[in-house]
Design a protein around this motif. Structure first.
Motif, PDB file in Angstrom:
ATOM      1  N   ALA A  46      14.077   4.854   4.524  1.00  0.00           N
ATOM      2  CA  ALA A  46      15.182   5.381   2.653  1.00  0.00           C
ATOM      3  C   ALA A  46      14.225   5.708   1.910  1.00  0.00           C
ATOM      4  O   ALA A  46      14.417   6.932   1.098  1.00  0.00           O
ATOM      5  N   ALA A  47      13.232   4.761   1.982  1.00  0.00           N
ATOM      6  CA  ALA A  47      11.801   5.031   0.797  1.00  0.00           C
ATOM      7  C   ALA A  47      11.539   6.874   0.598  1.00  0.00           C
ATOM      8  O   ALA A  47      10.823   7.302  -0.124  1.00  0.00           O
ATOM      9  N   LEU A  48      11.185   6.519   2.438  1.00  0.00           N
ATOM     10  CA  LEU A  48      10.379   8.107   2.276  1.00  0.00           C
ATOM     11  C   LEU A  48      11.190   9.969   1.719  1.00  0.00           C
ATOM     12  O   LEU A  48      10.902  10.174   1.469  1.00  0.00           O
ATOM     13  N   GLY A  49      12.199   9.351   3.030  1.00  0.00           N
ATOM     14  CA  GLY A  49      13.049  10.219   2.080  1.00  0.00           C
ATOM     15  C   GLY A  49      13.792  10.554   0.879  1.00  0.00           C
ATOM     16  O   GLY A  49      13.884  11.734   0.265  1.00  0.00           O
ATOM     17  N   LEU A  50      13.618   9.824   0.020  1.00  0.00           N
ATOM     18  CA  LEU A  50      14.092   9.984  -1.657  1.00  0.00           C
ATOM     19  C   LEU A  50      13.276  10.088  -2.146  1.00  0.00           C
ATOM     20  O   LEU A  50      13.023  11.305  -3.186  1.00  0.00           O
ATOM     21  N   HIS A  51      11.364  10.083  -1.510  1.00  0.00           N
ATOM     22  CA  HIS A  51      10.477  10.169  -2.494  1.00  0.00           C
ATOM     23  C   HIS A  51       9.951  11.371  -1.908  1.00  0.00           C
ATOM     24  O   HIS A  51      10.131  12.312  -3.280  1.00  0.00           O
ATOM     25  N   CYS A  52      10.888  12.236  -1.404  1.00  0.00           N
ATOM     26  CA  CYS A  52      10.625  13.486  -0.674  1.00  0.00           C
ATOM     27  C   CYS A  52      11.446  14.410  -1.641  1.00  0.00           C
ATOM     28  O   CYS A  52      11.138  15.555  -2.481  1.00  0.00           O
ATOM     29  N   LEU A  53      12.904  13.625  -1.705  1.00  0.00           N
ATOM     30  CA  LEU A  53      13.574  14.139  -2.632  1.00  0.00           C
ATOM     31  C   LEU A  53      12.681  14.327  -4.103  1.00  0.00           C
ATOM     32  O   LEU A  53      13.350  15.849  -5.164  1.00  0.00           O
ATOM     33  N   VAL A  54      13.058  13.074  -4.379  1.00  0.00           N
ATOM     34  CA  VAL A  54      12.256  12.756  -6.296  1.00  0.00           C
ATOM     35  C   VAL A  54      11.496  13.821  -6.421  1.00  0.00           C
ATOM     36  O   VAL A  54      10.768  14.865  -7.335  1.00  0.00           O
ATOM     37  N   THR A  55      10.090  14.186  -5.483  1.00  0.00           N
ATOM     38  CA  THR A  55       9.336  14.942  -5.718  1.00  0.00           C
ATOM     39  C   THR A  55       9.440  16.649  -5.589  1.00  0.00           C
ATOM     40  O   THR A  55       8.802  17.365  -6.102  1.00  0.00           O
ATOM     41  N   GLY A  56       9.989  16.632  -4.645  1.00  0.00           N
ATOM     42  CA  GLY A  56      10.723  17.949  -4.851  1.00  0.00           C
ATOM     43  C   GLY A  56      11.575  18.212  -6.035  1.00  0.00           C
ATOM     44  O   GLY A  56      11.396  19.603  -6.354  1.00  0.00           O
ATOM     45  N   VAL A  57      11.957  16.949  -6.359  1.00  0.00           N
ATOM     46  CA  VAL A  57      12.627  17.290  -7.373  1.00  0.00           C
ATOM     47  C   VAL A  57      11.843  17.861  -9.010  1.00  0.00           C
ATOM     48  O   VAL A  57      11.928  18.592  -9.988  1.00  0.00           O
ATOM     49  N   HIS A  81       0.765  -1.510   0.319  1.00  0.00           N
ATOM     50  CA  HIS A  81       0.122  -0.017  -0.216  1.00  0.00           C
ATOM     51  C   HIS A  81       1.098   1.347  -0.298  1.00  0.00           C
ATOM     52  O   HIS A  81       0.879   2.892  -0.454  1.00  0.00           O
ATOM     53  N   LEU A  82       2.570   1.269   1.025  1.00  0.00           N
ATOM     54  CA  LEU A  82       2.969   2.123   0.818  1.00  0.00           C
ATOM     55  C   LEU A  82       3.642   2.400  -0.230  1.00  0.00           C
ATOM     56  O   LEU A  82       3.712   3.856  -1.319  1.00  0.00           O
ATOM     57  N   SER A  83       4.150   2.255  -1.297  1.00  0.00           N
ATOM     58  CA  SER A  83       4.101   1.732  -2.224  1.00  0.00           C
ATOM     59  C   SER A  83       3.650   2.751  -3.109  1.00  0.00           C
ATOM     60  O   SER A  83       4.121   3.036  -4.300  1.00  0.00           O
ATOM     61  N   GLU A  84       2.093   1.449  -3.635  1.00  0.00           N
ATOM     62  CA  GLU A  84       1.117   2.507  -4.402  1.00  0.00           C
ATOM     63  C   GLU A  84       1.238   3.527  -3.771  1.00  0.00           C
ATOM     64  O   GLU A  84       0.908   4.920  -4.801  1.00  0.00           O
ATOM     65  N   ARG A  85       0.818   4.962  -2.279  1.00  0.00           N
ATOM     66  CA  ARG A  85       0.536   5.869  -2.444  1.00  0.00           C
ATOM     67  C   ARG A  85       2.013   6.481  -2.721  1.00  0.00           C
ATOM     68  O   ARG A  85       1.506   7.718  -3.776  1.00  0.00           O
ATOM     69  N   LEU A  86       2.652   6.116  -2.962  1.00  0.00           N
ATOM     70  CA  LEU A  86       4.227   6.694  -3.281  1.00  0.00           C
ATOM     71  C   LEU A  86       3.862   7.446  -4.606  1.00  0.00           C
ATOM     72  O   LEU A  86       4.381   7.992  -5.347  1.00  0.00           O
ATOM     73  N   GLY A  87       4.140   6.043  -5.209  1.00  0.00           N
ATOM     74  CA  GLY A  87       3.880   6.108  -6.575  1.00  0.00           C
ATOM     75  C   GLY A  87       3.174   7.218  -7.407  1.00  0.00           C
ATOM     76  O   GLY A  87       3.180   8.118  -7.834  1.00  0.00           O
ATOM     77  N   LEU A  88       1.602   6.476  -7.374  1.00  0.00           N
ATOM     78  CA  LEU A  88       0.161   7.447  -7.127  1.00  0.00           C
ATOM     79  C   LEU A  88       0.536   9.253  -7.011  1.00  0.00           C
ATOM     80  O   LEU A  88       0.258  10.257  -7.686  1.00  0.00           O
ATOM     81  N   PHE A  89       1.587   9.435  -5.672  1.00  0.00           N
ATOM     82  CA  PHE A  89       1.490  11.166  -5.468  1.00  0.00           C
ATOM     83  C   PHE A  89       2.970  11.135  -6.497  1.00  0.00           C
ATOM     84  O   PHE A  89       2.835  12.585  -7.089  1.00  0.00           O
ATOM     85  N   VAL A  90       3.909  10.526  -6.784  1.00  0.00           N
ATOM     86  CA  VAL A  90       5.050  10.934  -8.226  1.00  0.00           C
ATOM     87  C   VAL A  90       4.147  11.465  -9.459  1.00  0.00           C
ATOM     88  O   VAL A  90       4.127  12.239 -10.479  1.00  0.00           O
ATOM     89  N   ILE A  91       2.931  10.095  -9.489  1.00  0.00           N
ATOM     90  CA  ILE A  91       2.262  10.662 -10.739  1.00  0.00           C
ATOM     91  C   ILE A  91       1.327  11.865 -10.391  1.00  0.00           C
ATOM     92  O   ILE A  91       1.162  12.481 -11.856  1.00  0.00           O
ATOM     93  N   ILE A  92       1.058  12.415  -9.517  1.00  0.00           N
ATOM     94  CA  ILE A  92       0.134  13.623  -9.703  1.00  0.00           C
ATOM     95  C   ILE A  92       1.250  14.516  -9.708  1.00  0.00           C
ATOM     96  O   ILE A  92       0.665  15.787 -10.542  1.00  0.00           O
ATOM     97  N   VAL A  93       1.970  14.690  -9.263  1.00  0.00           N
ATOM     98  CA  VAL A  93       3.090  15.463  -9.496  1.00  0.00           C
ATOM     99  C   VAL A  93       3.469  15.825 -10.805  1.00  0.00           C
ATOM    100  O   VAL A  93       3.917  17.061 -11.534  1.00  0.00           O
ATOM    101  N   LEU A  94       3.626  14.732 -11.402  1.00  0.00           N
ATOM    102  CA  LEU A  94       3.996  14.524 -12.765  1.00  0.00           C
ATOM    103  C   LEU A  94       2.726  15.151 -13.635  1.00  0.00           C
ATOM    104  O   LEU A  94       3.294  16.057 -14.622  1.00  0.00           O
ATOM    105  N   GLY A  95       1.665  14.954 -13.220  1.00  0.00           N
ATOM    106  CA  GLY A  95       1.014  15.717 -14.007  1.00  0.00           C
ATOM    107  C   GLY A  95       0.057  17.343 -13.431  1.00  0.00           C
ATOM    108  O   GLY A  95       0.291  18.015 -14.400  1.00  0.00           O
ATOM    109  N   GLU A  96       0.838  17.284 -12.466  1.00  0.00           N
ATOM    110  CA  GLU A  96       0.572  18.925 -11.683  1.00  0.00           C
ATOM    111  C   GLU A  96       2.046  19.415 -12.999  1.00  0.00           C
ATOM    112  O   GLU A  96       1.392  20.992 -13.288  1.00  0.00           O
TER     113      GLU A  96
END
Length: 413
Positions: A298-309, A227-242
């Motif tokens: 570590a996954a959450l920390g990297l997710h923060c950086l990737v979505t910020g970028v 479930h966590l991997s799905e939420r993180l992936g969806l958030f990245v997708i939504i940021v890309l869409g934005e």
């Protein structure tokens, strides 16, 4: 009729979990807050502007993470009303961002948006931190249950305006330090020891008291990885869409022509290619990552950086559309090329952590993904923004081509 505040318990607990409609709604509101941050870099594209942008972005990400992890742990017990209250807080924060940017960066003197933003952030984080059931300690990312990093934000309400960003940085820094330093297992032992000592003290004060009344049972809880991997992936997708929305919005106000069409296509190809690297050939929205290779923290920390970028890249691409065939200023060129280099650097880090690539492939990723964007930022001073975007899009396509040849598609997260 189902009560919105009534938890839904699935009949079969073995059914694979997916993000609920309420969670997707929550993600959209959080990303709307991230999109509002374009007002910050639109005012000042310098060190001060980037600093304020980073601080405000982290407030949205930390708030989102708090409620996201609550939903992950609570599963069928998640309260929809609680998520909606969190959305209200995020919405107030997002609406305050333009006023905060104007005031903090010296373009205005109205303190009301700043105060509203700080209060909304404090209320959202505190409310989210108290979402957990009594006695639950999150072992994977315990910072969401702490409030120490909020104290400087609370003090900033009464501090002069020029000191506010400093206090905000201290508060966010405390949160980041807690992410690195606090162990969920140690926290669980400390809380258990505290309640055990408290129960022993109460028994000594009441000699006739029985063994009951020892307080709540303390238990550690861990995230649901799928479930966590799905939420993180969806958030990245939504940021890309934005980011695509920002490019389209900038194109709507630009002069139509072949050049605009070329810039728009190149920007879309670049963002779509990042979708491929992060989601199709990645895991949890992180490029080159394999499942089960790194810790949740570590996954959450990297997710923060990737979505910020990715969010920063959306601002850069919309700026390129606005400049047309003109060369970007130094700050704009470095923001665009630096964001791409940072994205590929994170991909190299996840690839090494996943042990999913040999040294030769890692070296090629460093050269093409990091060195090429940095060289463009350093040397392409006279190149138009359009040319830079086309070059960077070709780099992303090259990475996709190599991934498709060498790595089996893992499927969308």
């Amino acid at each position: 009729m189902t009560d919105l505040d009534t938890a839904y318990e699935p009949d079969d607990e073995k059914v694979e979990r997916h993000a609920s409609w309420a969670e997707l709604f929550f993600d959209l509101v959080a990303v709307a807050g991230v999109a509002a941050l374009t007002h910050v870099l639109g005012l000042e594209l310098d060190a001060a502007g980037l600093g304020v942008y980073t601080l405000l972005y982290l407030t949205f990400w930390l708030s989102w993470t708090t409620f996201m992890l609550y939903g992950n742990i609570s599963a069928g017990r998640t309260r929809v009303v609680r998520l909606m209250i969190g959305m209200i807080g995020l919405g107030v924060m997002a609406a305050s961002v333009p006023g905060v940017a104007h005031t903090v960066l010296g373009h205005g003197n109205d303190q009301r948006p700043v105060t509203v933003f700080v209060i909304a952030y404090l209320a959202t984080r505190i409310y989210g931190a108290h979402s957990w059931r009594r006695g639950e300690i999150l072992l994977d990312f315990p910072v969401v249950q702490y409030s120490a990093g909020l104290l400087p934000w609370f003090i900033s309400i009464w501090i002069q305006e020029r000191w506010k960003p400093t206090l905000w940085a201290v508060g966010v820094g405390l949160d980041l330090l807690l992410i690195l330093a606090v162990s969920g297992d140690k926290l669980l032992k400390q809380v258990q020891a505290k309640f055990t000592a408290g129960a022993a003290t109460r028994r000594r004060r009441r000699p006739g008291a029985g063994p009951g009344g020892t307080g709540p049972v303390i238990q550690g809880v861990s995230v649901d990885p799928a479930h966590l991997s799905e939420r993180l992936g969806l958030f990245v997708i939504i940021v890309l869409g934005e980011s695509v929305v920002q490019v389209v919005d900038a194109a709507a106000g630009a002069q139509y022509g072949i050049g605009l069409l070329a810039t728009g296509i190149a920007a879309f190809v670049l963002l779509a290619g990042m979708f491929g690297l992060s989601v199709v050939f990645g895991y949890a929205g992180l490029p080159h990552l394999s499942a089960g290779r790194i810790s949740t923290r570590a996954a959450l920390g990297l997710h923060c950086l990737v979505t910020g970028v990715v969010a920063t890249l959306g601002v850069s691409l919309s700026s390129v559309v606005g400049h047309g065939s003109d060369a970007l200023p130094d700050s704009g060129r470095w923001l665009l090329c630096g964001a791409m280099a940072a994205y590929f650097a994170l991909g190299v880090a996840t690839g090494v952590a996943s042990r999913s690539s040999d040294p030769q492939r890692t070296i090629s990723r460093v050269i093409t993904g990091i060195a090429v964007p940095l060289l463009l930022g350093l040397l392409a001073t006279d190149a138009s923004g359009r040319t830079l975007v086309v070059c960077l899009a070709l780099v992303v396509l090259a990475h996709l081509w190599f991934e498709r040849r060498s790595v089996p598609v893992r499927g969308e997260v």
